[in-house]
Write a protein that holds these residues in place. Structure first.
Motif, mmCIF file in Angstrom:
data_model
loop_
_atom_site.group_PDB
_atom_site.id
_atom_site.type_symbol
_atom_site.label_atom_id
_atom_site.label_comp_id
_atom_site.label_asym_id
_atom_site.label_seq_id
_atom_site.Cartn_x
_atom_site.Cartn_y
_atom_site.Cartn_z
ATOM 1 N N SER A 11 0.790 -1.328 -0.067
ATOM 2 C CA SER A 11 -0.006 0.067 -0.161
ATOM 3 C C SER A 11 0.716 1.271 -0.041
ATOM 4 O O SER A 11 0.309 2.313 -0.096
ATOM 5 N N ILE A 12 2.302 1.170 0.253
ATOM 6 C CA ILE A 12 3.055 2.291 0.216
ATOM 7 C C ILE A 12 3.026 3.067 -1.266
ATOM 8 O O ILE A 12 2.604 4.258 -1.317
ATOM 9 N N LYS B 6 9.145 -4.492 -4.432
ATOM 10 C CA LYS B 6 8.839 -3.345 -5.358
ATOM 11 C C LYS B 6 9.521 -1.996 -4.745
ATOM 12 O O LYS B 6 10.297 -1.266 -5.450
ATOM 13 N N LEU B 7 9.548 -1.859 -3.441
ATOM 14 C CA LEU B 7 10.343 -0.729 -2.868
ATOM 15 C C LEU B 7 11.761 -0.952 -2.926
ATOM 16 O O LEU B 7 12.466 -0.214 -3.390
ATOM 17 N N ILE C 168 2.926 6.881 -1.080
ATOM 18 C CA ILE C 168 3.707 7.251 -0.119
ATOM 19 C C ILE C 168 5.004 6.921 -0.484
ATOM 20 O O ILE C 168 6.004 7.596 0.225
ATOM 21 N N ASP C 169 5.146 5.968 -1.325
ATOM 22 C CA ASP C 169 6.737 6.041 -1.696
ATOM 23 C C ASP C 169 7.310 7.197 -2.172
ATOM 24 O O ASP C 169 8.677 7.161 -2.320
ATOM 25 N N ALA D 46 13.324 -2.610 -5.323
ATOM 26 C CA ALA D 46 13.666 -2.110 -6.808
ATOM 27 C C ALA D 46 13.593 -0.761 -6.987
ATOM 28 O O ALA D 46 14.384 -0.347 -8.136
ATOM 29 N N GLU D 47 12.858 -0.136 -6.613
ATOM 30 C CA GLU D 47 13.057 1.326 -6.710
ATOM 31 C C GLU D 47 14.178 1.998 -5.813
ATOM 32 O O GLU D 47 14.072 3.134 -5.973
ATOM 33 N N GLY D 48 14.934 1.420 -5.114
ATOM 34 C CA GLY D 48 16.071 2.145 -4.590
ATOM 35 C C GLY D 48 15.790 2.771 -3.448
ATOM 36 O O GLY D 48 16.625 3.134 -2.689
ATOM 37 N N HIS D 49 14.842 2.109 -2.682
ATOM 38 C CA HIS D 49 14.455 2.487 -1.214
ATOM 39 C C HIS D 49 15.477 2.023 -0.320
ATOM 40 O O HIS D 49 15.819 0.784 -0.548
ATOM 41 N N ASP D 50 15.648 2.480 0.860
ATOM 42 C CA ASP D 50 16.453 1.806 1.880
ATOM 43 C C ASP D 50 15.516 0.895 2.736
ATOM 44 O O ASP D 50 14.953 1.391 3.719
ATOM 45 N N VAL D 51 15.544 -0.405 2.393
ATOM 46 C CA VAL D 51 14.572 -1.277 3.115
ATOM 47 C C VAL D 51 15.766 -2.084 4.059
ATOM 48 O O VAL D 51 16.732 -2.846 3.381
ATOM 49 N N TYR D 52 15.701 -2.034 5.154
ATOM 50 C CA TYR D 52 16.671 -2.531 6.080
ATOM 51 C C TYR D 52 16.182 -3.222 7.142
ATOM 52 O O TYR D 52 14.979 -3.361 7.641
ATOM 53 N N THR D 53 17.077 -4.334 7.717
ATOM 54 C CA THR D 53 16.830 -5.119 8.644
ATOM 55 C C THR D 53 17.440 -4.754 10.005
ATOM 56 O O THR D 53 18.186 -3.720 10.014
ATOM 57 N N ILE D 54 16.926 -5.425 11.183
ATOM 58 C CA ILE D 54 17.531 -4.891 12.693
ATOM 59 C C ILE D 54 18.025 -6.365 13.252
ATOM 60 O O ILE D 54 17.524 -7.464 12.539
ATOM 61 N N SER D 55 19.004 -6.200 13.976
ATOM 62 C CA SER D 55 19.663 -7.274 14.660
ATOM 63 C C SER D 55 18.532 -8.174 15.494
ATOM 64 O O SER D 55 17.673 -7.578 16.086
#
Length: 341
Positions: free
Chosen positions: A213-214, A282-283, A219-220, A285-294
């Motif tokens: 839905s982003i 999708k995000l 909202i992206d 692929a658009e170059g967004h910073d999709v990050y994980t946490i420890s």
């Protein structure tokens, strides 16, 4: 072989005649099906499929029209719209009205529901026992959830609970609003269609939202950082106007009842769950910073969420329910449907 085929044809024709006969004297109804997301949202097709199936099974005596994008009223008003007959079937987010529906609020608690499909079946199966008490103004049809959502922000990564302090965040529902407040943030209330605008204008810094839905709500275009953790889900329901249901014949009521089932909860939820989950890729692929946490950071989040469980339990007690029993029943359904966190 020809005789057998002719028999099949005759049986099918007879079934059609019997079905048509059952509805021959019935009054024709035109149902208004209302929701508040864009017509491009997977929910639009889900409601169209629901209505088409109802129309077919009622022999054409129950017709429908879908009204998307808040055409009949604001997102926050959809429960009361079904109650008052402004629409006949509405899509509601119980969390839009804090404190009004405390029991179903259990589904909003973080780190409880792991996926959208099994989670929808579990929530629906569990809540049917309580719907008549909590949503007594309407005929409850079915309940479901979206695939897990998370934090999406404009200007910084949200890594640990302390990062929320001082931020302005649009919460998905009442439980996330409480979470934000407990962590020192400020809530900015708005419906889903208004989120892009409040982020763009700087009224909010971040939002809790499901992934697909982003881009759908644009909202992206105004966010950059996305925490890849299944933080929460939002509970939803379809509710039906009682007066309209009571005007129907017994055979027509049966058609509606047959479309207000756990199987239909899954049918409604599945395309949406797939759509939301695909938003992660999708995000990226658009170059967004999709990050994980420890794991250590995740443990911090879980500990920070513990007071929410107490708040939920207190609200259920105030409404006359037993929170321990209610939560244990929900967890049992989540295990049954392979959707426990």
């Amino acid at each position: 072989m020809k005789a057998r085929f002719a028999g099949y044809v005759y049986a099918a024709a007879l079934a059609t005649v019997v079905t048509s006969g059952a509805f021959a004297q019935d009054k024709t109804f035109e149902l208004k099906l209302s929701h508040w997301v864009p017509p491009s949202h997977p929910l639009q097709k889900a409601l169209e499929d629901w209505g088409t199936s109802v129309e077919k099974d009622s022999g054409g005596t129950i017709k429908f029209k879908v009204y998307p994008a808040q055409q009949l009223g604001k997102a926050f008003d959809h429960y009361d719209m079904a109650r008052d007959g402004i629409a006949d079937l509405t899509y509601i987010n119980p969390g839009y009205q804090p404190g009004r529906f405390p029991i179903i609020g259990a589904g909003e608690l973080p780190f409880l529901i792991a996926n959208g499909k099994g989670g929808s079946q579990a929530l629906d199966a569990w809540y049917r026992k309580y719907a008549d008490r909590e949503m007594k103004d309407v005929k409850f049809c079915l309940a479901f959830v979206h695939d897990p959502g998370t934090f999406h922000s404009k200007s910084k990564k949200i890594m640990v609970p302390a990062d929320i302090k001082g931020m302005k965040i649009r919460p998905a529902h009442a439980t996330m609003a409480t979470f934000v407040t407990q962590l020192g943030g400020t809530n900015v209330q708005s419906s889903a269609p208004e989120v892009r605008d409040i982020l763009e204008k700087g009224v909010a810094d971040a939002v809790t939202f499901p992934w697909g839905s982003i881009p759908l709500f644009g909202i992206d275009k105004v966010t950059k950082y996305h925490m890849e953790v299944p933080l929460y889900v939002t509970t939803f329901a379809f509710v039906f106007n009682k007066d309209k249901y009571n005007q129907m014949s017994a055979s027509q009521k049966k058609v509606i009842d047959n479309h207000c089932t756990n199987e239909w909860a899954l049918r409604v939820a599945s395309p949406w769950a797939d759509f939301e989950h695909s938003g992660i890729a999708k995000l990226k692929a658009e170059g967004h910073d999709v990050y994980t946490i420890s794991p250590e950071q995740l443990a911090e989040w879980k500990k920070a969420a513990e007071p929410l469980h107490k708040s939920w339990a207190d609200s259920v007690k105030k409404a006359g329910g037993n929170p321990d029993t209610i939560m244990n029943e929900l967890k049992a359904e989540l295990v049954k449907f392979k959707s426990a966190y």
